[in-house]
Design an enzyme around this catalytic site. Structure first.
Site, short mmCIF file in Angstrom:
data_model
loop_
_atom_site.label_atom_id
_atom_site.label_comp_id
_atom_site.label_asym_id
_atom_site.label_seq_id
_atom_site.Cartn_x
_atom_site.Cartn_y
_atom_site.Cartn_z
CE LYS A 85 13.62 54.74 -31.73
NZ LYS A 85 12.93 53.59 -31.09
CD GLU A 107 9.17 50.04 -36.32
OE1 GLU A 107 9.54 49.15 -37.10
OE2 GLU A 107 9.77 50.29 -35.25
CB SER A 374 16.29 58.97 -25.96
OG SER A 374 15.15 59.79 -26.02
#
Lengths: 394, 256
Positions: A85, A107, A374
């Site tokens: 991210k 969000e 990830s």
């Protein structure tokens, strides 16, 4: 005219109140995408602050144990803040700075994107508010505290299913209230154009590095890239630079929850249909009247009823495949990778590991798989313990 | 001139909004007629959507209530058919793009035409995406209402130029909901719109009191009230009819 199309998917289905903000963002991005100074500053942040390039690790024990294809892990879990991210967030925060914005909103599902946004806000001096469903603040309590520690305000969303979808709803509502000084750091390759393109570009560094790394290590391209898919940002990042390489299979793993034949899943490609929601045309889990379905997954990050428009297009054109992975399979993979390689994956990423446990043994020993790992699983340990019946609380 | 425009002839229009199926479709029918009797010139009927991103909590909750009692688009069309026998007042739908798209754009507007709807408002369908419905809607005589927001600025003239029915001028930033104060310079926006369009302008978002309605109606052609009406329905449920009548009458009187 409709913009940002991937085949029939994409577009800009948002209230008029947001249109000028979206147009301003598109103009700024088009400019800074080509701006050397911007790109140099971003690269410096990605390298020195986030710890890029991320490693491509040969999982020797897992490979031997499964007895098929060679398995490599793209270690996005080792990035600062613990997931992919941060790649997107640093890019968007830098862009927001250039646009003169002073406040970031975002969000978050599992909290990974919220933590990354709060981190960038702390680093670059933005005011920051995160929206997170109540269901998720309960199961990811540690990440809520992390965001607060980083100086962000966390708004608990109690509408609808109280998960990622509802967090997106409330962040969009907040943006319409205060758009002048605020940038919405969308966390996935979804929403109205230009977000799917911006987020994909910032995440595509994953496949840019991975392609180079595998060529250095193996002298050839991999046979398959595997990544988990919720909205689809880590998957598109891992796929993007391999899209022209037709011989490389691109496989996204979506959350099948309790099973795709139950009502409790978030398997958008497997079970969804074409719709228009959250600013984009794409596939969604919904009923015959277009009411968005309440979705479910053990993974808060994959617990989303839609998928990014570029994935929908990759599916339509058969360039990528999408497979459903259940909670049970993901939890098994979570434990398997921990015990086999000493790497605790995020429960999201464990969905990709789970599919490789099935796929790798069917492949030849000279074939190669890259899993995009990830995120790291520290945030999930307590929840998985509870899933396994242990009474552990953070 | 079409039916919607007619309500603005020598009249400051009062436009009320409610969510279909809150608390039941039978009551929705009754409430629409109460509002008409109280002087409403047009009613916006909300087709509930699971995720109404342009709505504040009051209308969002009404959407959830309506869906939880099994309200569907088909049942709403049946209600419109029934109510059309009892009233000639123009009616427009307010809903989101997904319920229309998934129902089938052709089938949706054909049903609008056959049941006697006059227009539709779709908050998440901006000018750039209007091709999604415009040709089909127009072919069935349904006005797709143009929304203009405080942030529209240089877009106002482009948006207003081809507006039909009425222009829905969004008074405030953010989502629907009652506001104590409206800060936007509405008069300046109305002037901008009038430069390119003679389509009537109705102002909505945040209006709830007779004083606010009167002030807005000095320059606008109509006022739109939603959340305040939905709040009355939330409070009084099945017995809201008389309360709605009194409330709508107080606003209509204020602008007349």
């Amino acid at each position: 005219m409709s913009k940002g199309k991937f085949g029939v998917h994409g577009g800009q289905y948002i209230p008029e109140t947001l249109m000028n903000a979206i147009i301003e963002l598109e103009k700024a991005y088009t400019f800074y995408k080509q701006d050397k100074e911007f790109q140099d500053e971003l690269t410096e942040l990605l390298n020195d602050y986030a710890g890029r390039p991320s490693r491509l690790y040969f999982a020797k024990k897992m490979t031997e144990d499964l007895g098929g294809a060679k398995i490599y892990l793209k270690r996005e879990d080792l990035n600062h803040t613990g997931s992919h991210k941060i790649n997107n967030v640093l890019g968007q925060a830098l862009l927001a700075k250039r646009m003169g914005k002073t406040r970031l909103i975002a969000e978050t599902g599992a909290g990974q994107h919220g933590v990354a946004t709060a981190t960038a806000a702390a680093l670059m001096g933005f005011e920051c508010e995160i929206f997170m469903g109540k269901e998720d603040t309960d199961r990811q309590a540690l990440n809520v505290y992390r965001m607060k520690l980083l100086g962000a305000k966390v708004n608990v969303v109690t509408s609808g299913t109280m998960t990622l979808k509802d967090a997106v709803n409330d962040t969009m509502r907040e943006w319409t209230k205060r758009v002048e000084d605020t940038h919405y750091v969308l966390g996935s390759v979804m929403g109205p154009h230009p977000f799917p393109e911006i987020v994909r570009d910032f995440q595509s560094i994953i496949s840019k590095e991975a392609r180079q790394q595998i060529l250095e290590k193996e002298g050839k391209l991999p046979n398959a890239i595997i990544a988990c898919v919720g909205g689809g940002s880590n998957a598109i990042g891992a796929f993007y630079n391999f899209i022209p390489d037709q011989e490389v299979r691109l496989i996204g793993c979506e959350a099948a929850g309790k099973g795709v034949d139950t009502a409790l899943h978030a398997a958008t490609i497997t079970k969804g249909s074409l719709g228009i929601f959250h600013g984009m045309k794409s596939y969604f889990c919904q009923d015959e009247y277009g009411q968005i379905a309440p979705v479910y997954s053990i993974s808060a990050g994959l617990d989303y009823p839609g998928i990014g428009p570029e994935h929908a297009h990759l599916f339509d054109t058969k360039r990528a495949e999408y497979v459903p992975i259940t909670d049970d399979e993901a939890v098994d993979a979570f434990e398997y990778l921990s015990k086999t390689e000493g790497i605790i994956p995020a429960i999201e990423s464990a969905h990709a590991v789970a599919y490789v446990m099935v796929l790798a043994p069917t492949m030849k020993k000279d074939e190669i798989i890259i899993i995009n790992l990830s995120g790291r699983g520290d945030k999930d340990v307590a929840a998985i313990a509870r899933y396994k019946g242990e009474d552990i609380h953070e | 001139m079409n039916k919607i425009s007619e309500i603005f002839k020598n009249n400051k229009a009062f436009i009320g909004f409610l969510t279909a199926g809150d608390p039941t479709l039978e009551k929705t029918e009754e409430f629409i007629l109460s509002m008409e009797k109280a002087g409403a010139d047009l009613v916006e009927i909300g087709i509930p959507f699971s995720d109404p991103i342009a709505e504040g909590p009051v209308i969002e909750k009404a959407n959830i209530r309506a869906l939880s009692v099994g309200t569907t688009t088909d049942k709403i069309f049946d209600m419109v058919k029934r109510i059309r026998i009892k009233t000639a007042m123009p009616l427009v739908f307010l809903t989101y793009m997904n319920p229309v798209f998934v129902y089938g754009v052709e089938k949706f507007f054909k049903n609008c035409h056959q049941t006697g709807m006059n227009g539709i408002i779709i908050p998440d369908l901006p000018f750039e995406e209007k091709d999604e419905v415009l040709d089909v809607a127009t072919s069935y005589g349904i006005d797709v209402i143009t929304l203009i927001a405080p942030t529209s600025k240089d877009r106002i003239q482009m948006l207003a130029k081809d507006a039909t029915g009425f222009v829905y001028l969004v008074s405030s930033m953010g989502v629907t909901g009652v506001r104590s104060e409206i800060k936007t310079d509405i008069n300046a926006m109305i002037e901008d719109i009038r430069q390119v369009s003679d389509t009537p302008i109705a102002v909505g978002f945040g209006i709830s009191t007779p004083v606010q309605a009167k002030e807005i109606s000095k320059t606008a052609d109509g006022v739109i009230v939603g959340s305040a009406i939905v709040r009355i329905i939330a409070e009084h449920g099945e017995n809201a009819g008389n309360y709605l009548f009194d409330y709508v009458k107080s606003l209509k009187d204020a602008i007349s």
